[in-house]
Scaffold this motif. Structure first.
Motif, PDB file in Angstrom:
ATOM      1  N   GLY A 199     -10.714  -0.229 -18.059  1.00 42.24           N
ATOM      2  CA  GLY A 199      -9.614  -0.854 -16.744  1.00 42.24           C
ATOM      3  C   GLY A 199     -10.130  -0.972 -15.463  1.00 42.24           C
ATOM      4  N   PHE A 200      -9.328  -0.534 -14.669  1.00 40.78           N
ATOM      5  CA  PHE A 200      -9.134  -1.398 -13.507  1.00 40.78           C
ATOM      6  C   PHE A 200      -9.272  -0.320 -12.412  1.00 40.78           C
ATOM      7  N   GLN A 201     -10.333  -0.208 -11.756  1.00 44.19           N
ATOM      8  CA  GLN A 201     -10.198   0.937 -10.252  1.00 44.19           C
ATOM      9  C   GLN A 201      -9.851   0.108  -9.365  1.00 44.19           C
ATOM     10  N   ALA A 202      -8.899   1.066  -8.491  1.00 43.58           N
ATOM     11  CA  ALA A 202      -8.610  -0.404  -7.495  1.00 43.58           C
ATOM     12  C   ALA A 202      -8.905   1.040  -5.907  1.00 43.58           C
ATOM     13  N   ASP A 203      -9.857  -0.503  -5.196  1.00 41.47           N
ATOM     14  CA  ASP A 203      -9.805   0.095  -4.145  1.00 41.47           C
ATOM     15  C   ASP A 203      -9.742  -0.599  -3.063  1.00 41.47           C
ATOM     16  N   TRP A 248      -3.199  -2.580 -15.466  1.00 40.42           N
ATOM     17  CA  TRP A 248      -5.145  -2.212 -15.246  1.00 40.42           C
ATOM     18  C   TRP A 248      -5.621  -1.155 -15.184  1.00 40.42           C
ATOM     19  N   THR A 249      -4.627  -0.285 -13.971  1.00 35.40           N
ATOM     20  CA  THR A 249      -5.674   0.037 -13.282  1.00 35.40           C
ATOM     21  C   THR A 249      -5.709   2.072 -13.214  1.00 35.40           C
ATOM     22  N   ILE A 250      -6.610   2.584 -13.461  1.00 31.16           N
ATOM     23  CA  ILE A 250      -6.667   3.769 -14.014  1.00 31.16           C
ATOM     24  C   ILE A 250      -7.309   4.813 -13.057  1.00 31.16           C
ATOM     25  N   ASP A 251      -7.265   4.105 -12.335  1.00 29.10           N
ATOM     26  CA  ASP A 251      -8.488   4.938 -10.710  1.00 29.10           C
ATOM     27  C   ASP A 251      -7.777   4.429  -9.474  1.00 29.10           C
ATOM     28  N   PHE A 252      -8.253   5.200  -8.640  1.00 27.40           N
ATOM     29  CA  PHE A 252      -7.643   4.542  -7.317  1.00 27.40           C
ATOM     30  C   PHE A 252      -8.449   5.421  -6.511  1.00 27.40           C
ATOM     31  N   HIS A 253      -8.492   4.200  -5.826  1.00 26.37           N
ATOM     32  CA  HIS A 253      -9.580   4.744  -4.106  1.00 26.37           C
ATOM     33  C   HIS A 253      -8.623   4.440  -2.811  1.00 26.37           C
ATOM     34  N   VAL A 254      -7.908   5.538  -2.171  1.00 28.20           N
ATOM     35  CA  VAL A 254      -7.562   4.734  -0.374  1.00 28.20           C
ATOM     36  C   VAL A 254      -8.376   4.673   0.175  1.00 28.20           C
ATOM     37  N   ALA A 255      -8.310   3.419   0.627  1.00 29.21           N
ATOM     38  CA  ALA A 255      -8.932   2.752   1.867  1.00 29.21           C
ATOM     39  C   ALA A 255      -8.610   2.607   3.201  1.00 29.21           C
ATOM     40  N   GLN A 256      -9.591   2.264   3.963  1.00 30.15           N
ATOM     41  CA  GLN A 256      -9.236   1.434   5.078  1.00 30.15           C
ATOM     42  C   GLN A 256     -10.056   0.184   5.528  1.00 30.15           C
ATOM     43  N   ASN A 257      -9.318  -0.534   5.320  1.00 26.66           N
ATOM     44  CA  ASN A 257     -10.250  -2.059   5.367  1.00 26.66           C
ATOM     45  C   ASN A 257      -9.893  -2.756   7.038  1.00 26.66           C
ATOM     46  N   ASP A 258     -10.423  -3.831   7.921  1.00 26.96           N
ATOM     47  CA  ASP A 258     -10.027  -4.801   8.846  1.00 26.96           C
ATOM     48  C   ASP A 258     -10.860  -5.520   8.700  1.00 26.96           C
ATOM     49  N   ALA A 259     -10.467  -6.512   7.257  1.00 30.44           N
ATOM     50  CA  ALA A 259     -10.084  -8.025   6.801  1.00 30.44           C
ATOM     51  C   ALA A 259     -11.518  -9.064   7.216  1.00 30.44           C
ATOM     52  N   THR A 260     -12.821  -8.093   7.184  1.00 30.83           N
ATOM     53  CA  THR A 260     -13.779  -7.937   7.933  1.00 30.83           C
ATOM     54  C   THR A 260     -15.143  -7.356   6.187  1.00 30.83           C
ATOM     55  N   VAL A 261     -16.197  -8.492   6.157  1.00 30.21           N
ATOM     56  CA  VAL A 261     -16.856  -7.825   4.842  1.00 30.21           C
ATOM     57  C   VAL A 261     -18.176  -7.079   5.575  1.00 30.21           C
ATOM     58  N   GLY A 290       1.469   2.705  -1.942  1.00 29.38           N
ATOM     59  CA  GLY A 290       3.130   2.357  -3.034  1.00 29.38           C
ATOM     60  C   GLY A 290       2.673   1.327  -4.307  1.00 29.38           C
ATOM     61  N   TYR A 291       2.412   0.405  -3.449  1.00 35.97           N
ATOM     62  CA  TYR A 291       1.790  -1.338  -4.422  1.00 35.97           C
ATOM     63  C   TYR A 291       0.957  -0.795  -5.902  1.00 35.97           C
ATOM     64  N   TRP A 292      -0.117  -0.211  -5.662  1.00 34.85           N
ATOM     65  CA  TRP A 292      -0.527   0.342  -6.908  1.00 34.85           C
ATOM     66  C   TRP A 292      -0.166   1.533  -7.176  1.00 34.85           C
ATOM     67  N   LEU A 293       0.733   2.166  -7.082  1.00 36.74           N
ATOM     68  CA  LEU A 293       0.810   3.343  -7.811  1.00 36.74           C
ATOM     69  C   LEU A 293       2.782   3.596  -8.093  1.00 36.74           C
ATOM     70  N   ARG A 294       3.465   2.724  -7.883  1.00 39.91           N
ATOM     71  CA  ARG A 294       4.411   2.561  -7.961  1.00 39.91           C
ATOM     72  C   ARG A 294       4.806   1.196  -8.941  1.00 39.91           C
ATOM     73  N   CYS A 308      -8.640   9.421  -4.452  1.00 35.41           N
ATOM     74  CA  CYS A 308      -9.958   9.316  -3.899  1.00 35.41           C
ATOM     75  C   CYS A 308     -10.318   8.284  -2.748  1.00 35.41           C
ATOM     76  N   TRP A 309     -10.489   9.396  -1.661  1.00 36.30           N
ATOM     77  CA  TRP A 309     -10.838   8.885  -0.129  1.00 36.30           C
ATOM     78  C   TRP A 309     -11.932   8.409  -0.444  1.00 36.30           C
ATOM     79  N   ASP A 310     -12.711   6.511  -0.921  1.00 37.31           N
ATOM     80  CA  ASP A 310     -13.942   6.049  -0.635  1.00 37.31           C
ATOM     81  C   ASP A 310     -14.151   4.993   0.635  1.00 37.31           C
ATOM     82  N   GLY A 311     -14.882   5.875   1.648  1.00 34.48           N
ATOM     83  CA  GLY A 311     -15.354   5.118   2.654  1.00 34.48           C
ATOM     84  C   GLY A 311     -17.459   4.833   2.996  1.00 34.48           C
TER      85      GLY A 311
END
Length: 343
Positions: A199-203, A248-261, A290-294, A308-311
């Protein structure tokens, strides 16, 4: 206060390693990451567990049963569970040689074996084995069709290995992994393997970069020069991407991003993880989760039992402050308050 007790709230331990090392800052020990997690508390709510990376120096992938028991006891003693685990498959890039692919599958099998032992002991009631292709987008781009064929064939074998151990694999959608570096290519990979064991892990941080088309501009969903003040455009892009990948999502990472790499140490550039309360963060964490969880009808999917928090790649000074972990826990609680359930 919310009465929801699911999904369970986890912290990741691998940020003590990822982006650290000889050409960066010193690695933060597993014990310290565990203690930071156990010490965090917000209005009486604490973390339920940790997700762990099965790699040195935190974890010995080759440990014997006594070592596995000691690991389980150490985590349990802090009133924590173990959830998802990261397979250290980077020594065998899928798009390398036949020998590399054999190494990849060997490391994956060892990871599934260890994950199952933790599950059998009882310290790991839920979670997946996280993978990627261990190959760069540049390597993939030399022969996109040929690369996809090799990736799909290898992941089909990997899924069979996971099935043998009663595990499921989740591919992390991250722009630095070939065959997973755009949302459409990630979807193609998942659909082509077509296994209930992959499956997919959404971060949230990494998938934000998907909408910007980093490493695959043809698949960007947000327009060039997008003004982040116009949230309607972002929400439409997020909806298109999540509608495609959520099933496809079976795992989920809560995270924050400033739109940079960003990249540090030996880690390639990928979506920059920001602190949960970073003023430059582009995500409304609780709402956008919610877009991932609902599903498209607004109903909870309940597709996974924990989040899970991934930072990664925060300075060690930041990671040594208890406030950092309390703020992260607060962000996870906000997601559960909005999209959780009672069980």
């Amino acid at each position: 206060m919310s009465q929801n007790n699911f999904p369970k709230l986890h912290n990741a331990t691998w940020p003590g390693i990822v982006g650290k090392g000889p050409d960066s800052e010193p690695i933060i020990s597993f014990d310290e990451m565990l203690q930071n997690t156990a010490n965090a508390e917000v209005d009486g709510v604490k973390f339920d567990g940790v997700d762990i990376g099965l790699f040195d120096p935190h974890i010995d992938l080759e440990m014997d049963d006594d070592g596995v028991k000691k690991l389980a006891d150490k985590v349990s003693a802090l009133d924590l569970n173990i959830g998802s685990v990261v397979a250290p498959i980077w020594g065998g890039p899928i798009l390398g040689s036949k020998e590399d692919r054999a190494t990849y599958l060997d490391l994956l099998e060892k990871s599934c074996k260890l994950a199952k032992k933790l599950r059998d002991i009882g310290v790991r009631p839920y979670g997946i084995v996280r993978i990627d292709t261990a190959s760069s987008p540049e390597m993939w781009a030399k022969d996109p069709k040929g690369s996809q064929k090799i990736i799909v064939e290898t992941l089909k074998e990997a899924a069979k290995i996971a099935e043998n151990y009663g595990e499921k694999l989740a591919a992390e959608g991250e722009i630095c992994w070939g065959g997973m570096h755009s949302w459409k290519i990630m979807l193609e990979t998942l659909e082509s393997v077509n296994s209930p064991y992959l499956g997919f892990q959404a971060d949230m941080a990494h998938t934000l970069l998907y909408t910007l088309g980093y490493n695959y501009p043809e698949h960007r969903l947000l327009p060039e020069g997008y003004d982040w003040k116009d949230k309607s455009v972002w929400k439409a892009a997020l909806k298109e991407m999540t509608d495609a990948l959520r099933p496809w999502t079976i795992d989920f990472h809560v995270a924050q991003n400033d739109a940079t790499v960003f990249g540090s140490g030996s880690h390639d550039k990928t979506g920059r993880h920001c602190l949960a309360n970073d003023p430059n963060g582009k995500l409304d964490i609780a709402e956008d989760a919610g877009y991932w969880l609902r599903n498209e009808n607004g109903e909870l999917t309940k597709a996974f039992q924990h989040i899970c928090w991934d930072g990664c790649m925060f300075p060690n000074e930041v990671m040594s402050k208890q406030d950092t972990w309390n703020n992260i826990l607060a962000a996870l609680i906000s997601v559960r308050d909005k999209h959780g359930w009672k069980a």
